[in-house]
Design an enzyme around this catalytic site. Structure first.
Site, short mmCIF file in Angstrom:
data_model
loop_
_atom_site.label_atom_id
_atom_site.label_comp_id
_atom_site.label_asym_id
_atom_site.label_seq_id
_atom_site.Cartn_x
_atom_site.Cartn_y
_atom_site.Cartn_z
N GLU A 163 -19.95 34.40 12.57
CA GLU A 163 -18.98 33.30 12.19
C GLU A 163 -18.35 32.64 13.37
O GLU A 163 -17.75 33.43 14.25
CB GLU A 163 -17.91 33.63 11.28
CG GLU A 163 -16.94 32.94 10.90
CD GLU A 163 -17.39 31.45 10.51
OE1 GLU A 163 -17.19 30.49 11.17
OE2 GLU A 163 -18.00 31.43 9.40
N THR A 172 -16.12 25.81 2.78
CA THR A 172 -16.17 26.11 1.56
C THR A 172 -14.69 26.23 1.08
O THR A 172 -14.20 26.00 0.15
CB THR A 172 -16.93 27.27 1.25
OG1 THR A 172 -18.41 27.10 1.52
CG2 THR A 172 -16.90 27.57 -0.44
N ARG A 420 -19.95 8.48 -5.71
CA ARG A 420 -19.11 8.20 -4.46
C ARG A 420 -19.33 7.37 -3.50
O ARG A 420 -18.63 6.73 -3.01
CB ARG A 420 -19.30 9.82 -3.92
CG ARG A 420 -18.44 11.03 -4.45
CD ARG A 420 -18.68 12.40 -3.91
NE ARG A 420 -17.88 13.34 -4.65
CZ ARG A 420 -17.76 14.56 -4.23
NH1 ARG A 420 -18.59 15.13 -3.32
NH2 ARG A 420 -17.26 15.58 -4.99
#
Length: 596
Positions: A163, A172, A420
């Site tokens: 990460e 997220t 959108r």
């Protein structure tokens, strides 16, 4: 090297306790500081020679991001009795805020200059990793990466997660967490007609019919089974489904607790409970994919953000790239913006809802270097829920129903239920490219009522982000807009909800939650367009295998989430991103583990 082997609280290893104990005047000291989202108070309790407690009860920092930084750093400060601790990457502002507040509180406690100098001496100690680490599956990246990691472990593989940030789950964490799925059980109880085919057709149409049909079929067919898989891990969803902004239908599932961080917390616990099979390394920048002489991807090289050491992480079964999109890479998005928003400047004047450090398109670039095909890069999604000045999605959200979009003149200007791209283009056409989301007591029954994102109207008003008034007359006066326009906007909207008129803008009251908006208090929150999702990326098949420019599988390489292209066409439906990252993350992890 900062290695995190997850416990339920995401603990950071590598303790190095501070200098000789400082001397304080015992007591509790408070300091107000500006955080990422709002000012908050930090309370520091000290005894004669020890920092005993650090509290921040009124903070409004983001769940899963800023609050992770507050919890992580306060624990480290107390454990080490030191202020010399590193910021949490990805939550720098919150980190600085906490450390600054604690420092000022300790000054109030009459700490000496010599002791303060010792307290601020860096207490972090990192041990360099070896040159090479071997495992079966290497996962690179955030939310979809964690889904892939768990699926890979369940398929029998040993897994390493790399990460880039100092916290897990990437962007997220800051999503609303809406997950679209045709769900006969929940929707049936609400009287909502839906089907997998309808979800497929709306996804294709919303993406202007240029999505890859087989990928869209796979997404819509596996959304509900994946939701059930998430429930088996411990995720809890609300019993009723809603409608995310631009979802086009009432099939958006929301977690019981606020935001997409709900999923990340469950995944972190799973990883902590299966630590013998799963190892997590944070603050690692993956620089390249490693290819063998036969063209198979067999690992990655990654640089430790603290020691600078580069390590090879070798994967005997497969590598999953799940690094997200490139929404925060201004230069790249300007370069490729030849699609839906080609007539609009998506430069630095437009914010981004995602983490800047991670939403740079790194996984796409790495894939290209090993021959992966890249598709759909020209299409960038702009969301209507941006906060002026930052582009983050905060305060009153545009998802759900019973909200009206009005411009600075008090006029409605768009079908609030539109896709959108339609919403964003309509906003760009308004004066100053801005508008207000107008809601009333239907959305916020009281000032202290907590919404789906963990926010209270009282706090939004106190922050100056929301204008409130008991009547439309008073609201119009506060917003400096013609009251007759504002009243007409609400009347026109209500007429559609009541079935008395057809809306000239195209709004349809086809949602079970639609109600007339007649009484105050009224709340108006200013919004701007913001870059939210990039539809382009690595081309994959339904096994989440990455394809080369000839349409052939690159062995050993898998991808999932916003790193990929072809699923959403040129416009993503609201609620389809979480479905995407979970469906294809799970698929990528399973197939990587099984070397398929």
């Amino acid at each position: 090297m900062k290695i995190t082997k997850l416990t339920a609280a995401l603990l950071v290893a590598g303790f190095a306790f501070g200098a000789q104990a400082a001397t304080y005047q015992p007591g509790t000291y408070t300091e107000k500081v500006n955080g990422h989202n709002a000012a908050f108070t930090v309370k520091v309790t000290v005894s004669k020679n020890k920092i005993e407690k650090i509290e921040y009860p009124d903070n409004l920092e983001t769940i899963g991001v800023g609050r992770v930084a507050l919890d992580t750093l306060s624990k480290k400060i107390i454990d080490r009795q030191s202020l010399g601790v590193d910021n949490v990457t990805g939550a720098t502002i919150s980190s600085f805020a906490l450390k600054g507040a604690v420092k000022k509180a300790l000054e109030q406690a009459k700490v000496s200059k010599a002791d303060m100098a010792a307290l601020q001496k860096n207490s972090e100690k990192y041990t360099a990793l070896p040159d090479e680490i071997k495992t079966q599956v290497v996962i690179v990246g955030g939310g979809s990466g964690l889904a892939a990691a768990i699926a890979a472990q369940q398929a029998g593989a040993k897994v390493i997660v790399l990460e880039k940030l100092g916290l897990l789950g990437g962007s997220t964490n800051v999503s609303e967490g809406a997950l679209n799925a045709a769900d006969p059980e929940r929707q049936g109880k609400q009287g909502i007609e839906d089907s997998i085919q309808k979800h497929y057709e709306q996804t294709m149409k919303g993406g202007h019919d240029i999505g890859t049909p087989e990928l869209v079929h796979y997404l819509t067919e596996n959304a509900l089974p994946t939701l059930h898989w998430m429930e088996s891990l411990g995720v809890k969803f609300k019993p009723e489904v809603g409608t995310a902004t631009g979802a086009l239908w009432q099939r958006s599932h929301y977690p019981v607790t606020p935001s997409g961080n709900s999923y990340i917390r469950v995944y972190q616990k799973y990883i902590a409970d299966h630590a013998k099979d799963m190892t997590v390394y944070t603050d690692m920048t993956v620089e390249s994919l490693i290819k063998d002489k036969n063209g198979r991807i067999i690992g990655v090289t990654a640089k430790d953000g603290h020691t600078g050491k580069v390590t090879k992480f070798m994967a005997s079964n497969g590598v999953v790239v799940a690094t997200g999109g490139f929404g925060a890479n201004v230069a790249l998005r300007q370069k490729v913006n030849t699609g839906v928003f080609k007539d609009y400047d998506l430069g630095k004047g437009i914010g981004c809802t995602n983490f800047s450090k991670s939403a740079q398109g790194a996984g796409i670039e790495m894939g290209e270097k090993v021959g992966a095909n890249v598709i759909g890069m020209s299409d960038i999604q702009v969301h209507p829920c941006g906060t002026p000045g930052t582009g983050l999605m905060e305060m009153v959200r545009t998802s759900g129903r019973n909200r009206v979009f009005i411009n600075e003149q008090g006029n409605r200007f768009v079908n609030e239920g539109a896709a959108r791209d339609v919403l964003a283009k309509a906003i760009f056409a308004q004066p100053h490219s801005t508008y207000y989301v107008l809601v009333n007591h239907l959305r916020y029954p009281s000032l202290d009522w907590v919404d789906a994102n963990g926010a209270k109207m009282k706090d939004m008003i106190d922050l100056g982000r929301v204008v409130s008034a008991p009547t439309l007359d008073e609201l119009a006066k506060k917003l400096n807009m013609p009251v007759e326009n504002l009243k007409k906007s609400i009347a026109d909207y209500n007429a559609v909800v009541e079935g008395k008129a057809k809306d000239a803008l195209g709004f349809q009251a086809n949602n079970k939650a639609d109600k007339v908006m007649t009484e105050g208090p009224w709340y108006a929150c200013k919004k701007v367009p913001t870059v939210h999702h990039t539809m382009g990326g690595l081309q994959i098949n339904t096994k989440a295998q990455v394809l080369d420019k000839n349409g052939k599988v690159i062995p050993g390489l898998y991808a999932a989430g916003e790193t990929t292209g072809g699923i959403h066409g040129s416009n993503r439906l609201g609620g389809n991103a979480i479905a995407d990252i979970m469906v294809f993350g799970r698929t990528a992890g399973t197939n990587a583990a099984q070397n398929k």
